[in-house]
Enzyme design. Structure first.
Site, PDB file in Angstrom:
ATOM      1  N   HIS A 180      -8.580  -3.581   7.805  1.00 33.82           N
ATOM      2  CA  HIS A 180      -7.923  -3.465   9.113  1.00 33.82           C
ATOM      3  C   HIS A 180      -8.723  -4.134  10.222  1.00 33.82           C
ATOM      4  CE1 HIS A 180      -4.856  -0.638   7.685  1.00 33.82           C
ATOM      5  NE2 HIS A 180      -5.805  -0.206   6.868  1.00 33.82           N
ATOM      6  N   HIS A 228       0.834  -1.208   0.000  1.00 32.95           N
ATOM      7  CA  HIS A 228       0.000   0.000   0.000  1.00 32.95           C
ATOM      8  C   HIS A 228       0.866   1.255   0.000  1.00 32.95           C
ATOM      9  CE1 HIS A 228      -3.911  -2.018   1.544  1.00 32.95           C
ATOM     10  NE2 HIS A 228      -3.987  -1.756   0.255  1.00 32.95           N
ATOM     11  N   ASP A 285      -1.046  -2.480  14.494  1.00 31.46           N
ATOM     12  CA  ASP A 285      -1.884  -1.594  13.669  1.00 31.46           C
ATOM     13  C   ASP A 285      -3.113  -1.087  14.425  1.00 31.46           C
ATOM     14  OD1 ASP A 285      -3.408  -0.478  11.614  1.00 31.46           O
ATOM     15  OD2 ASP A 285      -3.877  -2.396  10.657  1.00 31.46           O
TER      16      ASP A 285
HETATM   17 ZN   LIG Z   1      -2.521  -1.259   4.199  1.00 32.25          ZN
END
Ligand SMILES: [Zn+2]
Length: 556
Positions: free
Chosen positions: A367, A73, A193
Site C-alpha cells: 500500500h 485479495h 486507498d
Molecule cells: Zn489488496
C-alpha cells in the site's frame, strides 16, 4: 435528467479494516465495486470470516447491474460467493482476479452459473449510464486495477488498493498517465486507498526484499522455509529466481499456495524453470541444503501448513535445528499472539526464525505511503475527495493530506463510515441518507485445508441450531485434561432429551485431546480448532444440524 443524482453507497471498508464494498447509483442503475471479507477479531470465537450485510443490494436487486473487482485479495473478493448467492449479476475483473474468484465459487457450487467477464487494463465497458475503464496499478498482488468511471455528472476514480512501485518486478508500471489525463480533463470524485496513510515517505519497491533474502540464502546451510501470502506472485517469483540461483529445489506447501501458483503459472504471470519444482512427498529425499519450501500460513492460522509444521504435525515437512524459517509477510494486527506462539514452537525446534521489521526488509507493504498518496491526489486533482479502505483515523488523516488541494480545485473532502452515503448532483455534493449495513459472520470450517459446506451463520441460523460449548479443564502442570470434558448447549438439544448423545459428544472431545501431541496441547489455538472440527463432524452426522461451536479451555 440534469437533476439526477449520483449516490456513493459504502457497504464496507470505510471506518473499518477489510470487507471492502461500495455501490455507485445513478437513477435506477447500481454498480458494485468489490465484495470483500474481513478476518474476524479474537472476540468472534467460532467465526471464520465476516462479510458485509448486503441488505441494500438485495432490496434494490432489480437495479444492480454489475460487480467490478479491483484486485484478487480476500478483502476485495472474499464475499463474492455470498453476494452471488443472493444476486445473479455479471462480474468484471482481470483474468487473475477472476481465477481466484472462480476458485471460491467452485467451493460454493456457483461456478457454473457465474457470469465472469475478463477485462484487460485499458478496456472500456458500458454499464447503464456508467462507462468503466480498468487501469493498471501496482500492488502486492498481480493484475490489480483502479477504475475510471464516467457518469453523466462527471468522472469518478476509485484507486482500489495500490502503491506506486517505480520498479515492479514484472516491469508492468502503474498507469499514472491515464490518471494524469483524467486529472487534466477534470475529475468529479476521487476515492483513494488509505491503508498506509500513517507511513511517511514512500513504500519500498517490491524489489527491496531481494537483498535480504539473498543474504539469508547465502548463509543458510540447511533447509530454508519461506512463508508468504500465496497471492503475492511478485514475491513468489523472486523466491523462485533466488532458489534457482542458489541451486535449491522449490516446494510449494499449503492448499492455497499450490492452487494460486498453478493459476499464476498457467497465465504466464509466474515463470517456473524446468525441473525446479519438488513434490511435497519428495522433500525428505533431497539434501537439506538443496531445498526451499514456500509455505502458507503467515498469520499463525491454527490449521495452516506452517502452524502444523511448527508443532511437528505436517506429513511432508519437519523443521530441525539449523533450518531457517522466514516470515516474508506483515503481522496483521490481532494475529500477534497466534504468530508469536507459532514462532515460539519453531524456535524450540531449533530453527532460526526471521520476521518483523528490519533493514533491508524481508517484507514490503503493498500500500502507498503518504507521499505516494499525495502524488495520486496531485495528478487527479478531484473536485471532491472520499478516502476509502481504512479505519476512521486513517480516513481522517488521508483527508488532511488533501488539504493543499484546496488551492487546486478541491471543494470538499468527506470522511464517511460504512453506511453513510454521499450524494452528488449539479449543485454539489453532500452527505445523503444512511443505508442498512452490518457485519455477517460466517462459520465455514477451515477454508484453507478442509473444505466443507459453507453455511451462513447469521442470527436466524443460530436461533435454529443453537450453540454448543465444549468446556475442557486442563491441568497447568501435567497438560492433561481433568475428567471428561463438559458440554453446555442452548437451543440445540435439551440435556434430558438425549443424554446418551451428549455423553458421546463429550467422548469425541476427549478423543481429540488424547490424539493430539503434547506440543499441540499447549497451543490453545490449534486445540480449539481441532475440537471444533471434530465435534462439528460428529454433530452434523448425528443430527444434520450445525450449531455454533465455541470451545472453551480452562487452565486449572
Ligand atoms: Zn489488496
Amino acid at each position: 435528467m440534469a437533476d439526477r443524482k449520483l449516490q456513493v453507497i459504502p457497504l464496507g471498508g470505510l471506518g473499518e479494516f477489510g470487507m471492502n464494498c461500495l455501490a455507485l447509483r445513478y437513477g435506477d442503475d447500481i454498480i458494485v465495486i468489490d465484495a470483500g471479507m474481513m478476518f474476524p477479531e479474537e472476540e468472534l470465537l467460532g467465526v471464520d470470516v465476516v462479510i458485509p450485510d448486503f441488505t441494500y443490494l438485495e432490496e434494490n436487486r432489480a437495479h444492480v447491474r454489475a460487480l467490478l473487482l479491483t484486485n484478487g485479495h480476500e478483502d476485495h473478493i472474499g464475499a463474492v460467493a455470498f453476494l452471488l448467492g443472493e444476486l445473479d449479476i455479471p462480474i468484471y475483473g482481470t483474468e487473475f482476479t477472476l481465477a481466484l474468484v472462480g476458485r471460491r465459487l467452485e467451493e460454493h457450487d456457483l461456478k457454473e452459473r457465474a457470469k465472469l467477464n475478463v477485462v484487460r487494463p485499458g478496456d472500456r465497458l458500458e454499464i447503464g449510464p456508467f462507462q468503466v475503464e480498468f487501469i493498471h496499478v501496482t500492488h502486492s498482488i498481480v493484475s490489480a486495477t483502479a477504475l475510471v468511471i464516467t457518469t453523466p455528472l462527471g468522472t469518478v476514480i476509485h484507486t482500489g488498493d495500490f502503491k506506486v512501485d517505480p520498479t515492479p518486478t514484472d516491469n508492468d508500471l502503474f498507469d499514472l498517465h491515464t490518471l494524469a489525463e483524467c486529472g487534466k480533463r477534470g475529475v468529479l470524485l476521487l476515492l483513494s486507498d488509505s491503508t498506509n496513510v500513517d507511513r511517511p515517505g514512500y513504500t519500498e519497491s517490491e524489489r527491496a526484499v531481494r537483498p535480504r533474502l539473498e543474504d539469508i540464502l547465502n548463509r543458510a546451510d540447511k533447509r530454508v522455509v519461506v512463508a508468504c501470502f500465496s497471492s503475492s506472485v511478485h514475491r513468489l517469483q523472486q523466491l523462485i529466481d533466488l532458489a534457482q540461483e542458489f541451486e535449491r529445489k522449490v516446494c510449494f506447501l499449503g492448499r492455497s499456495m499450490v492452487t494460486v501458483t498453478e493459476i499464476a503459472h498457467s497465465m504466464g504471470l509466474l515463470t517456473v524453470p524446468d525441473r525446479i519444482l519438488l513434490r511435497p512427498q519428495d522433500i525428505s529425499s533431497v539434501p537439506r541444503n538443496k531445498v526451499m519450501v514456500v509455505i502458507s500460513g503467515t498469520q499463525g492460522e491454527p490449521m495452516s501448513a506452517l502452524s502444523r509444521v511448527a508443532v511437528d504435525n505436517h506429513k511432508n515437512l519437519s523443521v530441525e535445528s539449523g533450518d531457517t524459517v522466514v516470515l516474508s509477510s506483515r503481522i496483521i494486527p490481532g494475529n500477534e499472539k497466534a504468530i508469536y506462539r507459532m514462532i515460539n514452537h519453531l524456535s524450540r525446534r531449533g530453527a532460526e526464525v526471521i520476521y518483523g521489521a528490519m533493514n533491508p526488509p524481508v517484507h514490503v507493504s503493498g500500500h502507498a505511503s503518504a507521499e505516494e498518496l499525495k502524488l495520486v491526489l496531485n495528478l487527479v486533482r478531484p473536485k471532491y475527495f472520499l478516502p476509502v479502505h481504512g479505519e476512521y483515523r486513517q480516513l481522517a488523516k488521508h483527508a488532511k493530506l488533501a488539504e493543499h488541494l484546496r488551492y487546486a480545485g478541491l471543494e470538499e473532502t468527506f470522511v464517511l463510515e460504512t453506511g453513510q452515503t454521499l450524494e452528488l448532483d449539479a449543485r454539489g455534493a453532500r452527505k445523503g441518507q444512511r443505508v442498512t449495513v452490518g457485519r455477517v459472520c460466517i462459520d465455514s470450517g477451515t477454508l484453507d485445508e478442509v473444505v466443507e459446506d459453507l453455511v451462513i451463520r447469521d442470527r436466524r441460523h443460530l436461533s435454529e441450531d443453537g450453540f454448543v460449548l465444549p468446556i475442557i479443564a486442563i491441568n497447568k502442570h501435567t497438560g492433561k485434561s481433568e475428567g471428561l470434558p463438559e458440554i453446555v448447549s442452548r437451543g440445540f438439544v435439551s440435556a434430558g432429551d438425549d443424554s446418551q448423545f451428549l455423553i458421546e459428544a463429550r467422548t469425541v472431545v476427549a478423543r481429540t485431546l488424547e490424539s493430539s501431541s503434547a506440543e499441540e496441547r499447549t497451543d490453545w489455538g490449534v486445540m480449539k480448532e481441532k475440537i471444533r472440527t471434530d465435534l462439528r463432524r460428529f454433530l452434523t452426522k448425528q443430527t444434520s444440524r450445525r450449531p455454533l461451536i465455541i470451545p472453551v479451555i480452562l487452565e486449572i
